[in-house]
Design an enzyme around this catalytic site. Structure first.
Site, short mmCIF file in Angstrom:
data_model
loop_
_atom_site.label_atom_id
_atom_site.label_comp_id
_atom_site.label_asym_id
_atom_site.label_seq_id
_atom_site.Cartn_x
_atom_site.Cartn_y
_atom_site.Cartn_z
N ASP A 366 0.87 -1.16 0.00
CA ASP A 366 0.00 0.00 0.00
C ASP A 366 0.92 1.22 0.00
O ASP A 366 2.07 1.13 0.41
CB ASP A 366 -0.86 -0.03 1.28
CG ASP A 366 -1.99 0.97 1.25
OD1 ASP A 366 -2.37 1.40 0.14
OD2 ASP A 366 -2.48 1.35 2.32
N ASP A 728 -3.76 -1.58 5.52
CA ASP A 728 -4.15 -1.09 6.85
C ASP A 728 -5.67 -0.97 6.99
O ASP A 728 -6.19 -0.99 8.09
CB ASP A 728 -3.49 0.27 7.15
CG ASP A 728 -3.79 1.31 6.07
OD1 ASP A 728 -4.51 0.98 5.10
OD2 ASP A 728 -3.31 2.45 6.19
N ASP A 732 -8.44 -3.68 2.65
CA ASP A 732 -7.27 -4.52 2.36
C ASP A 732 -7.42 -5.94 2.90
O ASP A 732 -6.68 -6.83 2.51
CB ASP A 732 -6.01 -3.90 2.99
CG ASP A 732 -5.70 -2.52 2.42
OD1 ASP A 732 -5.85 -2.37 1.20
OD2 ASP A 732 -5.33 -1.63 3.18
#
Length: 1050
Positions: A366, A728, A732
């Site tokens: 990410d 996070d 996800d």
């Protein structure tokens, strides 16, 4: 309606009301509510039925090694029972072996069930994100605390600041000029997003583009509104994520190590079956005899006792072949690895993931919070100099909300000029954010962009020298306070006291700016404005120069401003234009809600006219900056042959700029085929997708939704890659669950993400992942060392039993002794091998393939050679004691035992038919004498000393062999034993345990052994030590076979 989702975002409010047959002022009727509930059910996430306990327990035994052990334990139990019945003894000794095996399996099952039962906690954490109650309109009445689970599509719900959104809803009416929602956990956007009521004309659009929709589990951070419920329960976006998490958990594959061990177990089964059969075939003549008459067997004689005896030998063979201690040693090594990783801020939630990290080939990361700090900061300020064609640019350092982190480069304006003073005033006063320290990091209340502006003001200082000194003194004093959670922003406080705020013009989507009316020290009112550069510039007629002069904007000046804006935006900066206005007309003396013109501030349609004819001051460029250590971590990944792919919900230009800065792409690189939005990539054919993902170099996927992340991870796994995925947010979680290694953020990560992950980063840092991969590789190498060590020892045990059976001599070792060696004496050295120091070039080698064999053909050959020596030595010392008076000058007859020939030893079963054979009693230990009522007992109860010698040789050889396992190819001269002091301690512990069972009478009886004298110990060492020399020769051959290979870079 129940089959096809209604596209509420692309319809007008009236169309939505018509679809659900509801009025804004009345809400649904009770009848309509019941009707909708029949169709859509309750607004709650379904509880997936977990596996029942009996199934979890049963699955723990669905393993080839475990099945072999179970069969061995069962047979051992039956034989022990019959043996006890025959001898009429009631001792526990006979049952030690099956009981120990069963205890190991039970412990293994308990650990496995505990791990399995924790696996689906992510779904429970998801339920905690759901809102419990809300304010809804039913039958024309406002229900202030309606349970959220009772909501149905069509319900009218009122939302305010701080409310957690209970379902997916269409915004119908804004009650304030702006509505901001924090939905980063769902979409990955780095800042709260503005919502409105206008329809989005694209029917098939991303979540981020649905600007008139609010989603379950997200939070209102600014404004209030009235919404129409569109999707509830499992049909909401958070419900879709639950389905994806559940599907991903169903797809979870075994770790590379588990596959290798299963493969090893299957091969071992075949070998054991073959060798056991061979032992029976070789010894059939002892329990099955016949005479041949005219070519046909007659007078067949079968000895059940002898058949059982050789069956026991076959069971002993199975016990010898199975490394019972291997599961315990692997668990211990992985647990030690998790401790080492935790010290480096990588917290492993699943033991097996430690090893999987070592063969990671792709890291899907990410952007926000992992590659970047997730803390907005100002990096550039652009203002005009002494004339309209001369701009000046200030670069600002610092990547966090800590005001002391970094400074303004070449800042010479200690007594700020008039222009910079206005910049500081706007940033400090036209601002509602706050900053506090939670003990670990600096956090914000309010908008991150506004917090970054406040930090900038602290770096700029104040123009008043006396005030500047006072602020510095108060900051020094504050650092000594016990409660220093709230950060003292002295410079911002100075500006807010100087320019008192009396009115606010809220941000809205049309004018894209926010402004405040302040009362200046002169007594006059001033309007301070910040907003989108194009929007603020369009409403500005003048600019302010450095000396405070105000001049009209001409075309060259406007072009300079716009070109600087484009330049800053191309770097991934979020640009804000700053402006002010002194001539406020009827608002010049505005002082609060009792002023005659107060109604103008309540009507957003008036804001454009108030914010006209502005004086443009400058531009500030903000961004979520990359972490300093990420660039070197990316380079390390390239060197280690690991591909890095960035998957983010942020804008394409921002993602590309950050990826270039961290070294994923080089400056000016053509990003065609390397940068895609999630939608663009999903539109490609599967063949094109695989082609893009297989090419070397970095990739970036922007504006990605949860399903995009999942599909990318799934495709990579199908291509044979071992994927580590970071995340996070709630969005996800499905991809984290699906990846080989799911990595959640410890600081900014949601509970859902943490529960779905295999590893949690305590510092949210990408470089921690890279160091964890290095640690994983080191642990795997060490694991290979102790697996090789244990297997070579087991091969030796198998060969010794096979030789015993092939030669027809009495068994050298009984199953319980082999079990003790495999579990206890092998355990400590094998565990200590887990502390071997890592190779210095471990992150300069390509990742191993998950298909690479645990033991290749050369290593297998080496350990067959070692195993043959172990077998020959253990059987050899047994034969020596029975047949030789001395060996290399060592007297073996000191105890007074009887010597026999090798031929007699091989035919000991025919002892009863020998004439004049007698066995003299002999001494063991200090005062014990072994006597025989029947001379033939010399080969059964009398073999206790010879058996002890065989067992001691086996233990000693395995201690020396553990030194060989320090390095696969390096000599002990290059890798001396003291490089791993834990191994020396472990060897001492193992030898101590062996001495314990030798010299404690009760334990000696249990294991069927006796104490040894000095001469016998010298014999044990002489027979055992050559194993080091043999392996040194094999290592020399191995080094000569290897050629230096090239490191593959990603």
């Amino acid at each position: 309606m129940e089959d096809k989702q209604f596209p509420a975002w692309s319809c007008t409010v009236d169309q939505c009301l018509k679809e659900y047959n509801v009025k804004l002022e009345k809400g649904l009727s009770s009848y309509e509510v019941e009707k909708q509930r029949e169709i859509h059910g309750w607004n709650e996430l379904q509880k997936e039925n977990g596996k029942p306990l009996w199934q979890l327990v049963f699955e723990q035994f669905d393993d080839m090694l475990v099945k072999i052990l179970l069969v061995a334990a069962f047979i051992s139990f039956i034989l022990a029972y019959f043996e006890q019945t025959e001898t009429n003894e009631s001792g526990f000794e006979s049952y030690v072996e099956p009981v120990v095996i069963v205890l190991i399996l039970i412990l293994n099952a308990i650990v496995g069930v505990w791990q399995e039962s924790n696996a689906e906690k992510a779904l429970e954490a998801l339920k905690e994100m759901q809102c419990e109650s809300c304010k809804a309109l039913r039958d024309g009445y406002l229900v202030p605390d309606l349970p959220a689970r009772e909501l149905v599509p069509g319900d009218i719900v009122e939302l305010r600041v701080g409310d957690k959104i209970p379902a997916d809803m269409r915004v119908a009416v804004l009650k304030t000029s702006t509505l901001r929602v924090e939905q980063s956990s769902l979409t990955g956007e780095s800042v709260p997003v503005l919502k409105g009521t206008h329809p989005v004309l694209t029917k098939d659009c991303d979540l981020q583009a649905k600007e008139n929709m609010v989603f379950a589990g997200t939070t209102i951070v600014n404004g209030s509104c009235v919404c129409i419920v569109v999707n509830t329960g499992m049909k909401s976006e958070i419900g879709e994520i639950q389905k994806q998490i559940h599907e991903a958990s169903m797809e979870e594959s075994e770790t590379p190590l588990k596959k290798k061990l299963d493969e090893f177990g299957n091969n071992l089964t075949t070998v054991i079956g073959f060798v056991c059969l061979a032992v029976w075939v070789i010894n059939y003549k002892y329990f099955l005899k016949w005479e041949t008459v005219n070519g046909w067997p007659t007078n067949i004689q079968f000895s059940f006792e002898k058949c059982t005896y050789y069956f026991k030998i076959a069971v002993a063979l199975a016990v010898a072949a199975i490394p019972e201690g291997l599961p315990a040693v692997i668990t211990t090594c992985l647990a030690l690895g998790t401790r080492k990783m935790a010290q480096k801020n990588a917290i492993m939630r699943k033991l097996a993931s430690v090893e999987t990290l070592g063969c990671t080939t792709v890291i899907c990361s990410d952007k926000t919070g992992t590659l970047t700090t997730n803390q907005m900061s100002v990096t550039e300020i652009f203002t005009f100099g002494g004339k309209t064609t001369a701009g000046r640019m200030f670069r600002v350092e610092g990547t966090t909300y800590d005001p002391k982190d970094g400074a303004i480069v070449d800042w010479s304006c200690f007594n700020m000029d008039a222009n910079l003073q206005v910049v500081a005033e706007i940033c400090a006063v036209c601002n509602d954010a706050g900053i506090y320290n939670d003990g670990r990091v600096f956090r914000v209340t309010g908008l991150p962009t506004e917090a970054a502006l406040k930090v900038l003001v602290e770096k700029m200082g104040v123009p008043d020298v006396k005030a500047k000194n006072k602020i510095r003194e108060s900051q020094v004093m504050a650092s000594y306070l016990i409660d220093n959670d709230s950060v003292k922003l002295g410079c911002c406080q100075w500006w807010t006291k100087r320019s008192k705020r009396v009115g606010t013009l809220e941000l809205d989507r049309i004018r894209k700016s926010m402004s405040v009316i302040v009362n200046e020290p002169t007594g006059q009112n001033r309007l301070l404005v910040k907003g989108a550069v194009e929007s603020v510039l369009e409403r500005s007629s003048h600019i302010q120069l450095a000396n405070g002069c105000v001049v009209p904007i001409d075309e060259p000046c406007r072009q300079l401003l716009l070109s600087r804006h484009v330049e800053m935006s191309s770097k991934g900066l979020r640009c804000l234009g700053l402006a002010y206005k002194d001539d406020l007309g009827e608002l010049s003396n505005y002082n609060g809600e009792h002023h005659p013109s107060h109604n103008k501030l309540l009507d957003p349609t008036c804001y454009n006219s108030i914010e006209s004819d502005l004086i443009f001051v400058g531009v500030v460029g903000l961004r979520d900056p990359p972490r300093e250590e990420v660039r070197s971590a990316i380079e390390e990944c390239h060197g280690a042959g690991i591909k890095v792919m960035v998957i983010t919900g942020d804008y394409k230009s921002t993602a590309e700029a950050i990826c270039t800065e961290i070294g994923l792409f080089y400056e000016g690189e053509d990003l065609r085929g390397k940068s895609f939005t999630g939608k663009e990539f999903m539109a490609l054919s599967p063949l094109q997708q695989r082609d893009i993902l297989s090419k070397p170099g970095g990739k970036v996927f922007s504006r990605s939704e949860p399903r995009h992340k999942q599909e990318i991870v799934r495709t990579l796994k199908e291509m044979g890659e071992v994927v580590a995925m970071t995340g996070d947010g709630v969005n996800d979680a499905p991809a984290l669950k699906l990846a080989d290694i799911g990595i959640a953020m410890g600081i900014t990560g949601t509970e859902v993400a943490k529960e779905a992950s295999d590893m949690v980063l305590a510092d949210d840092n990408f470089s921690t992942i890279v160091s964890a991969v290095g640690e994983g590789r080191s642990i795997y190498n060490n694991m290979k060392a102790f697996i090789r060590y244990m297997i070579s020892s087991n091969v030796g045990e198998v060969i010794s039993i096979f030789l015993t059976a092939a030669l027809g001599i009495p068994e050298c070792m009984i199953p319980v002794q082999l079990l003790w060696v495999n579990l206890v004496t092998d355990g400590p050295p094998a565990t200590a091998l887990g502390f071997n120091p890592a190779d210095v070039d471990i992150m300069r080698k390509p990742p191993r393939k998950s298909t690479d064999p645990l033991i290749d053909s050369w290593v297998l050959f080496r350990y067959l050679v070692i195993g043959c020596y172990v077998g020959v030595a253990t059987v050899g010392v047994f034969i020596l004691w029975y047949t030789q008076p001395s060996f290399m000058g060592i007297n073996l007859l000191g105890d007074g035992h009887t010597l026999v020939s090798v031929s007699q030893l091989r035919n000991w079963g025919e002892c009863a038919s020998w004439t004049n054979f007698s066995a003299t009693p002999f001494t063991v230990g200090s005062n014990r004498v072994i006597t025989f009522s029947n001379p033939c007992d010399y080969f059964t109860t009398g073999k206790v000393k010879a058996m002890t010698l065989s067992l001691s040789v086996l233990v000693a050889i395995e201690m020396f062999n553990s030194l060989n396992a320090l390095s696969e190819d390096n000599s002990l001269l290059k890798m001396p034993p003291w490089r791993n002091p834990y191994l020396l301690v472990a060897m001492a512990v193992s030898f101590g345990l062996h001495c314990l069972i030798l010299y404690v009478p009760f334990l000696a009886n249990v294991f069927g052994i006796v104490p040894l004298g000095f001469n016998e110990w010298v014999l044990v060492i002489l027979v055992s030590a050559p194993v080091i020399l043999i392996d040194e020769v094999l290592k020399t051959v191995a080094r000569s076979r290897k050629w230096p290979g090239k490191v593959k870079t990603a």
